[in-house]
Design a protein around this motif. Structure first.
Motif, PDB file in Angstrom:
ATOM      1  N   ASN A 114       7.063  -0.741  15.980  1.00 23.36           N
ATOM      2  CA  ASN A 114       6.853  -2.125  15.527  1.00 23.36           C
ATOM      3  C   ASN A 114       5.756  -2.232  14.462  1.00 23.36           C
ATOM      4  O   ASN A 114       5.107  -3.274  14.327  1.00 23.36           O
ATOM      5  N   LEU A 115       5.534  -1.174  13.703  1.00 25.97           N
ATOM      6  CA  LEU A 115       4.456  -1.168  12.713  1.00 25.97           C
ATOM      7  C   LEU A 115       4.593  -2.295  11.701  1.00 25.97           C
ATOM      8  O   LEU A 115       3.606  -2.987  11.395  1.00 25.97           O
ATOM      9  N   ASN A 116       5.789  -2.501  11.161  1.00 24.91           N
ATOM     10  CA  ASN A 116       5.952  -3.490  10.102  1.00 24.91           C
ATOM     11  C   ASN A 116       5.599  -4.895  10.581  1.00 24.91           C
ATOM     12  O   ASN A 116       4.906  -5.648   9.881  1.00 24.91           O
ATOM     13  N   ASN A 117       6.048  -5.251  11.776  1.00 26.91           N
ATOM     14  CA  ASN A 117       5.745  -6.584  12.299  1.00 26.91           C
ATOM     15  C   ASN A 117       4.266  -6.723  12.635  1.00 26.91           C
ATOM     16  O   ASN A 117       3.666  -7.786  12.417  1.00 26.91           O
ATOM     17  N   ALA A 152       2.342  -7.153   9.334  1.00 30.05           N
ATOM     18  CA  ALA A 152       2.543  -8.486   8.772  1.00 30.05           C
ATOM     19  C   ALA A 152       1.820  -9.546   9.595  1.00 30.05           C
ATOM     20  O   ALA A 152       1.252 -10.506   9.047  1.00 30.05           O
ATOM     21  N   GLY A 153       1.810  -9.368  10.928  1.00 31.57           N
ATOM     22  CA  GLY A 153       1.112 -10.324  11.774  1.00 31.57           C
ATOM     23  C   GLY A 153      -0.394 -10.284  11.583  1.00 31.57           C
ATOM     24  O   GLY A 153      -1.071 -11.312  11.694  1.00 31.57           O
ATOM     25  N   LEU A 154      -0.926  -9.106  11.291  1.00 30.77           N
ATOM     26  CA  LEU A 154      -2.369  -8.971  11.101  1.00 30.77           C
ATOM     27  C   LEU A 154      -2.824  -9.508   9.745  1.00 30.77           C
ATOM     28  O   LEU A 154      -3.836 -10.225   9.647  1.00 30.77           O
ATOM     29  N   TYR A 155      -2.077  -9.171   8.680  1.00 31.74           N
ATOM     30  CA  TYR A 155      -2.550  -9.443   7.326  1.00 31.74           C
ATOM     31  C   TYR A 155      -1.814 -10.575   6.620  1.00 31.74           C
ATOM     32  O   TYR A 155      -2.206 -10.981   5.511  1.00 31.74           O
ATOM     33  N   GLY A 156      -0.734 -11.075   7.209  1.00 24.65           N
ATOM     34  CA  GLY A 156      -0.014 -12.172   6.569  1.00 24.65           C
ATOM     35  C   GLY A 156       0.829 -11.738   5.392  1.00 24.65           C
ATOM     36  O   GLY A 156       1.298 -12.581   4.614  1.00 24.65           O
ATOM     37  N   GLU A 157       1.026 -10.457   5.207  1.00 27.80           N
ATOM     38  CA  GLU A 157       1.898  -9.933   4.160  1.00 27.80           C
ATOM     39  C   GLU A 157       2.492  -8.617   4.649  1.00 27.80           C
ATOM     40  O   GLU A 157       1.937  -7.965   5.545  1.00 27.80           O
ATOM     41  N   THR A 158       3.632  -8.250   4.070  1.00 28.64           N
ATOM     42  CA  THR A 158       4.269  -7.008   4.480  1.00 28.64           C
ATOM     43  C   THR A 158       3.578  -5.827   3.815  1.00 28.64           C
ATOM     44  O   THR A 158       2.809  -5.981   2.860  1.00 28.64           O
ATOM     45  N   GLU A 201       4.998  -3.760   1.939  1.00 24.77           N
ATOM     46  CA  GLU A 201       5.496  -3.658   0.563  1.00 24.77           C
ATOM     47  C   GLU A 201       4.821  -4.671  -0.362  1.00 24.77           C
ATOM     48  O   GLU A 201       4.777  -4.477  -1.580  1.00 24.77           O
ATOM     49  N   GLN A 202       4.302  -5.742   0.200  1.00 22.37           N
ATOM     50  CA  GLN A 202       3.582  -6.731  -0.604  1.00 22.37           C
ATOM     51  C   GLN A 202       2.114  -6.374  -0.769  1.00 22.37           C
ATOM     52  O   GLN A 202       1.419  -6.980  -1.585  1.00 22.37           O
ATOM     53  N   SER A 203       1.662  -5.379  -0.031  1.00 20.12           N
ATOM     54  CA  SER A 203       0.245  -5.034  -0.050  1.00 20.12           C
ATOM     55  C   SER A 203      -0.034  -3.946  -1.085  1.00 20.12           C
ATOM     56  O   SER A 203       0.876  -3.383  -1.699  1.00 20.12           O
ATOM     57  N   SER A 204      -1.297  -3.644  -1.255  1.00 21.99           N
ATOM     58  CA  SER A 204      -1.685  -2.579  -2.189  1.00 21.99           C
ATOM     59  C   SER A 204      -1.255  -1.208  -1.707  1.00 21.99           C
ATOM     60  O   SER A 204      -1.285  -0.245  -2.473  1.00 21.99           O
ATOM     61  N   ALA A 205      -0.827  -1.083  -0.425  1.00 22.49           N
ATOM     62  CA  ALA A 205      -0.333   0.199   0.069  1.00 22.49           C
ATOM     63  C   ALA A 205       0.893   0.646  -0.710  1.00 22.49           C
ATOM     64  O   ALA A 205       1.098   1.845  -0.935  1.00 22.49           O
ATOM     65  N   GLU A 206       1.706  -0.299  -1.139  1.00 22.96           N
ATOM     66  CA  GLU A 206       2.902   0.051  -1.918  1.00 22.96           C
ATOM     67  C   GLU A 206       2.518   0.698  -3.244  1.00 22.96           C
ATOM     68  O   GLU A 206       3.089   1.697  -3.667  1.00 22.96           O
ATOM     69  N   THR A 207       1.528   0.120  -3.895  1.00 21.27           N
ATOM     70  CA  THR A 207       1.069   0.671  -5.181  1.00 21.27           C
ATOM     71  C   THR A 207       0.415   2.040  -4.988  1.00 21.27           C
ATOM     72  O   THR A 207       0.629   2.964  -5.766  1.00 21.27           O
ATOM     73  N   ALA A 208      -0.375   2.166  -3.929  1.00 24.79           N
ATOM     74  CA  ALA A 208      -1.133   3.389  -3.726  1.00 24.79           C
ATOM     75  C   ALA A 208      -0.265   4.558  -3.280  1.00 24.79           C
ATOM     76  O   ALA A 208      -0.452   5.684  -3.746  1.00 24.79           O
ATOM     77  N   GLN A 244      10.137  -0.355  -2.312  1.00 22.63           N
ATOM     78  CA  GLN A 244      11.070   0.017  -1.250  1.00 22.63           C
ATOM     79  C   GLN A 244      10.248   0.210   0.008  1.00 22.63           C
ATOM     80  O   GLN A 244       9.040   0.457  -0.066  1.00 22.63           O
ATOM     81  N   PRO A 245      10.859   0.058   1.169  1.00 17.23           N
ATOM     82  CA  PRO A 245      10.071   0.113   2.404  1.00 17.23           C
ATOM     83  C   PRO A 245       9.322   1.424   2.549  1.00 17.23           C
ATOM     84  O   PRO A 245       9.882   2.500   2.367  1.00 17.23           O
ATOM     85  N   LEU A 246       8.025   1.318   2.864  1.00 19.12           N
ATOM     86  CA  LEU A 246       7.249   2.512   3.172  1.00 19.12           C
ATOM     87  C   LEU A 246       7.668   3.096   4.521  1.00 19.12           C
ATOM     88  O   LEU A 246       7.721   4.308   4.707  1.00 19.12           O
ATOM     89  N   PHE A 247       7.942   2.216   5.488  1.00 20.02           N
ATOM     90  CA  PHE A 247       8.347   2.632   6.837  1.00 20.02           C
ATOM     91  C   PHE A 247       9.623   1.881   7.220  1.00 20.02           C
ATOM     92  O   PHE A 247       9.578   0.921   7.987  1.00 20.02           O
ATOM     93  N   PRO A 248      10.775   2.283   6.682  1.00 22.85           N
ATOM     94  CA  PRO A 248      12.017   1.582   7.029  1.00 22.85           C
ATOM     95  C   PRO A 248      12.306   1.709   8.524  1.00 22.85           C
ATOM     96  O   PRO A 248      12.307   2.815   9.075  1.00 22.85           O
ATOM     97  N   ASN A 249      12.489   0.559   9.165  1.00 16.60           N
ATOM     98  CA  ASN A 249      12.727   0.528  10.607  1.00 16.60           C
ATOM     99  C   ASN A 249      11.607   1.235  11.361  1.00 16.60           C
ATOM    100  O   ASN A 249      11.843   1.852  12.402  1.00 16.60           O
ATOM    101  N   ASN A 250      10.394   1.159  10.791  1.00 17.97           N
ATOM    102  CA  ASN A 250       9.176   1.753  11.386  1.00 17.97           C
ATOM    103  C   ASN A 250       9.207   3.285  11.431  1.00 17.97           C
ATOM    104  O   ASN A 250       8.384   3.901  12.117  1.00 17.97           O
ATOM    105  N   VAL A 251      10.127   3.891  10.700  1.00 21.10           N
ATOM    106  CA  VAL A 251      10.236   5.352  10.678  1.00 21.10           C
ATOM    107  C   VAL A 251       9.215   5.919   9.700  1.00 21.10           C
ATOM    108  O   VAL A 251       9.177   5.531   8.533  1.00 21.10           O
ATOM    109  N   ASP A 252       8.375   6.830  10.177  1.00 22.64           N
ATOM    110  CA  ASP A 252       7.427   7.459   9.263  1.00 22.64           C
ATOM    111  C   ASP A 252       7.892   8.839   8.833  1.00 22.64           C
ATOM    112  O   ASP A 252       7.424   9.381   7.843  1.00 22.64           O
TER     113      ASP A 252
END
Length: 840
Positions: free
Chosen positions: A466-469, A472-478, A480-487, A494-502
């Protein structure tokens, strides 16, 4: 605590299987009773013969002769110019040898590296130790190999034959007759053969109790049916064993959403396990020159959780764990074989066909490696980890949660590592050998061809629950919307953790081998024997891998590779008989093991492993490793003295190991890969002695000593020059006493006590871990185990009282690093039990 999808033991299918097995034995018992009634003389003769043999041995006071088939023919162990140990099935049962760990304490110069769960233990002989690459020790059930390369950290298969006749341990390279992956030696599990003229039935029931655990039980049954006397016999054996757990699971106490240890007890004995086995063997002799032996063996193992526990958790002690994810383990293997021997007069023609399958499914707790590393090594690095200017993570939407609290929450999200491996292996050996012409035969020879086709499919599936949820619940953004996507994804949306899969890895490995071998043993002078042998082998392998997920960003996927290898491994022996009871020998032999694929591991600037590779000056991406080879030079002697009351077998050896395959750990990204790390030198020896003090009392002793060090390294950061090969004790010894005496016309008393000492060893090449702290896995301490048993036999029945690890030694004998976390592993806690036997 997180649960998982591995089916629990004892489900409907397993229950039906056990019921079917019991029904089969019940039906067999009815048939057996009829057979016994029809042929009472045969049964009485067997019982009488057994009693007479035991009495004869007690009368002469001699140490019993041991017959083995290490050189693919029956020979007296004392006459073989090899260092060989043989443990009879009765001794295995008396000493309760049920694992490689037990075997390493009972036989000199056998070592193990524990993975703390079934099927991931690596076995080594004479210090030829490697936890990665191809196996260094071959494992055989009768004449069929069940050896598996440790490409995906699977470890050795551990057979548990319910009708074991003996275990043979062959030390030193055995490449001539057994091929690659026999650099250190071979371990052969030999089953009891069907008897053509004799009905037998055996039942053994065991009940026991484990310290810090609870009750255990075991049931083993076997029956031998002479269906057509002198022509066809069938042997059926099976077992069902339950071992209670001794590891207790605790919940986690949290402070600022981070675990601080000292939680409440939730479940006791979580690492309980269960074994079920069945072995069916037939023997068909249509005439005096033809023997046909088909066999089928199946073994199923299930453990509810691992036997290892975290060793640095505050508030928890020995046998306590607070893992976020339960670690069940299922390891199933089946073996079908067909052995046909035709006597041609001038030679014996033997065909050995085998088909081996192994399915190994297990789950490991990857919470630290996945969740904690992601939180503190990746998210905490923002925005500095961005290749271009990017914003920091926003403050948590809940003002009661601080930025550090948010990272703590993410770091403690449970993450399961699902590892599934399936192996299929077909083998065919066809050989000609000289016939057995009895004493005085000057020439023995064997030659043949070998073919093997091996296929391994391995998957590694990891999720952060449940990482993605949660993010999003902690920071108010996904994410992919965060600076983690850029970094971490180069700005590609595209999803960093699709279906929470790392991480999701899918790997296929194919290996095909062809070999021709031969060996000649010639008595060229009275009392002088010369042996010369060799094996040519060609192997081709192919590897396909698809590896995706956050921790695989930047990797090659899909990836394909192929490679071929060939080798010629000679062996030479020279022996001299000083008398009929004493032999000395010298030998030189080469060992070889195949190379294989590794990874591929994420490589390049900005990837998760870039800092690790920079630290070890690795400038190319590791994708495969090459073969390695060794030469071992050995001298030894075997003798019996004082009318066979004393026997001593001793050997010393020197090994040069080149281009050794070793595991390299990348501590920041948490990956491992295999490389040819350099060269090693190993020398040492072993001794086995048995002294019959009186007709009733015998003293047994064994010992070994080894030095195994790196003499050349291409990676001095991870494997320093002069460092010690891992999990090779500096010395071991076992001393025991056996008392065996009749106490009446129909009763017999025997007792045994033994003390097994294992000296210190090294669990890692590095004294300091990557964060500058002492490496807890660097050195393994010495420890000792005391065992005792007493057995009373009356006619066809026997009862035994035994204690295993009588002093309840709790030493942390190894601290394996599993998914970058140190775990403690101890000897099995003390077991006290009763065994009841009936031999009909």
């Amino acid at each position: 605590m997180t649960f998982n999808t591995l089916p629990a033991a004892g489900g409907p299918a397993r229950a039906r299987a056990r019921l079917a097995l019991l029904m089969a034995f019940a039906s067999t018992a009815v048939l057996a009773g009829a057979a016994q009634a029809a042929t009472p003389g045969a049964v009485s003769a067997v019982v009488a013969a057994t009693d007479t043999a035991a009495a004869s041995d007690a009368t002469t006071g001699a140490v019993q002769e041991v017959i083995v088939t290490a050189r693919k023919r029956e020979e007296n162990l004392r006459a073989i110019p090899l260092s060989v140990s043989a443990i009879g099935g009765e001794a295995v049962r008396t000493q309760r040898i049920v694992s490689f760990e037990d075997l390493s304490r009972a036989v000199p110069n056998v070592q193990f590296n524990s993975g703390a769960m079934e099927g991931v233990t690596n076995i080594a002989i004479r210090g030829v130790s490697s936890t990665a690459g191809s196996a260094t020790v071959g494992t055989y059930i009768d004449d069929v190999s069940v050896t598996i390369p440790n490409l995906f950290y699977e470890g050795n298969a551990e057979p548990h034959l319910p009708d074991l006749d003996r275990i043979e341990v062959l030390r030193g390279p055995q490449g001539t007759l057994y091929g690659d992956s026999s650099e250190g030696g071979d371990i052969r599990y030999i089953s009891q053969a069907p008897k053509l003229e004799t009905f037998t039935a055996d039942v053994t029931a065991d009940v026991s109790d484990t310290a810090h655990g609870s009750g255990n039980y075991g049931l083993t049954m076997d029956v031998n049916l002479p269906i057509v006397p002198d022509k066809f016999a069938l042997r059926i054996a099976g077992s069902d064993t339950y071992d209670s757990g001794w590891i207790d699971h605790f919940g986690q106490d949290l402070a600022d959403f981070a675990p601080v240890g000292g939680g409440a007890l939730e479940n006791k004995g979580v690492n309980w396990d269960r074994y079920d086995t069945i072995h069916v063997t037939a023997l068909f002799t249509p005439n005096d020159n033809l023997t046909i032996t088909p066999a089928f063996f199946a073994q199923s193992f299930y453990a509810n959780d691992s036997s290892a526990f975290y060793i640095d958790t505050p508030g928890l002690g020995v046998y306590d764990q607070d893992k976020q994810v339960r670690e069940p383990d299922r390891d199933d293997l089946t073996l079908a074989s067909l052995n046909i021997t035709q006597k041609l007069g001038w030679a014996d023609l033997t065909s050995v066909t085998g088909y081996f399958e192994r399915g190994h499914d297990r789950i490991e707790d990857g919470t630290f490696f996945n969740s904690t590393v992601f939180a503190f090594d990746f998210l905490a690095a923002l925005p500095g980890a961005c290749p271009v200017a990017c914003p920091a993570l926003p403050n948590p939407v809940n003002p009661a949660i601080t930025p550090q609290d948010a990272l703590n929450i993410i770091s403690n999200i449970p993450s399961a590592v699902n590892l599934n491996s399936s192996t299929q292996q077909f083998t065919q050996e066809l050989r000609l050998s000289s016939p057995d012409n009895g004493p005085g035969q000057e020439l023995h020879w064997v030659g043949g061809f070998y073919f093997a086709d091996q296929r391994i499919h391995e998957t590694d599936f990891q999720q952060i629950e449940n990482l993605n949820n949660i993010f999003a619940g902690l920071y108010g953004e996904t994410l992919e919307q965060s600076s983690a996507e850029t970094a971490f994804n180069g700005g590609v949306v595209q999803p960093l953790f699709p279906n929470n899969v790392d991480e999701a890895d899918n790997r296929y490995y194919y290996n095909r081998q062809y070999a021709a071998f031969g060996q000649i043993d010639w008595d060229f002078l009275p009392r002088w024997h010369l042996g010369v042998g060799g094996r040519y082998e060609y192997a081709a392998e192919h590897f396909d891998a698809t590896e995706v997920g956050f921790y695989q960003i930047g990797n090659i996927s899909p990836y394909t590779q192929s490679q071929q290898a060939s080798s010629f491994t000679p062996k030479f022996t020279l022996s001299h008989d000083f008398s009929a009871e004493e032999t000395a020998y010298a030998s030189a032999g080469e060992g070889f093991r195949l190379g294989g694929p590794t990874g591929p591991i994420v490589f390049g600037p900005g990837t998760v492993c870039s800092q690790d590779f920079a630290a070890i000056n690795q400038t190319t991406q590791p994708t495969q490793f090459a073969s390695d080879t060794l030469w071992t030079y050995e001298v030894g002697s075997k003798g019996a003295y004082f009318g066979d009351r004393l026997s001593i077998n001793a050997a010393g050896f020197y090994t040069d190991w080149h281009n050794i395959q070793q595991q390299i750990y990348l501590p920041i990204c948490g990956y491992y890969f295999t490389e040819n790390a350099g060269n090693a030198r190993i020398y040492g020896g072993e001794v086995e002695a048995s002294l019959k003090l009186t007709d009733e009392l015998r003293i047994d002793a064994t010992g070994s000593a080894d030095s195994a060090t790196i003499t050349k390294t291409i990676n001095p950061v991870d494997i320093p020059l002069g460092s010690h090969l891992t999990d090779v004790p500096a010395g071991t010894f076992t001393v025991g006493g056996v008392y065996d005496s009749p106490i009446g016309d129909d009763m017999h008393l025997s007792a045994r006590v033994d003390y097994d000492f294992t000296g210190p060893s090294y669990g890692s090449y590095e004294q300091i871990n990557p964060v500058g702290q002492p490496n807890l896995n660097y050195k393994n301490p010495s420890y000792g185990v005391l065992n005792a048993s007493v057995r009373l036999t009356k006619g066809k029945y026997a009862v035994s009282l035994y204690a295993k690890n009588l002093l309840n030694d709790q030493t942390l004998i190894q601290t394996p690093e599993v998914n970058t976390v140190y775990e403690g592993y101890t000897v099995h806690p003390r077991v006290i039990g009763l065994t009841f036997e009936a031999h009909l």
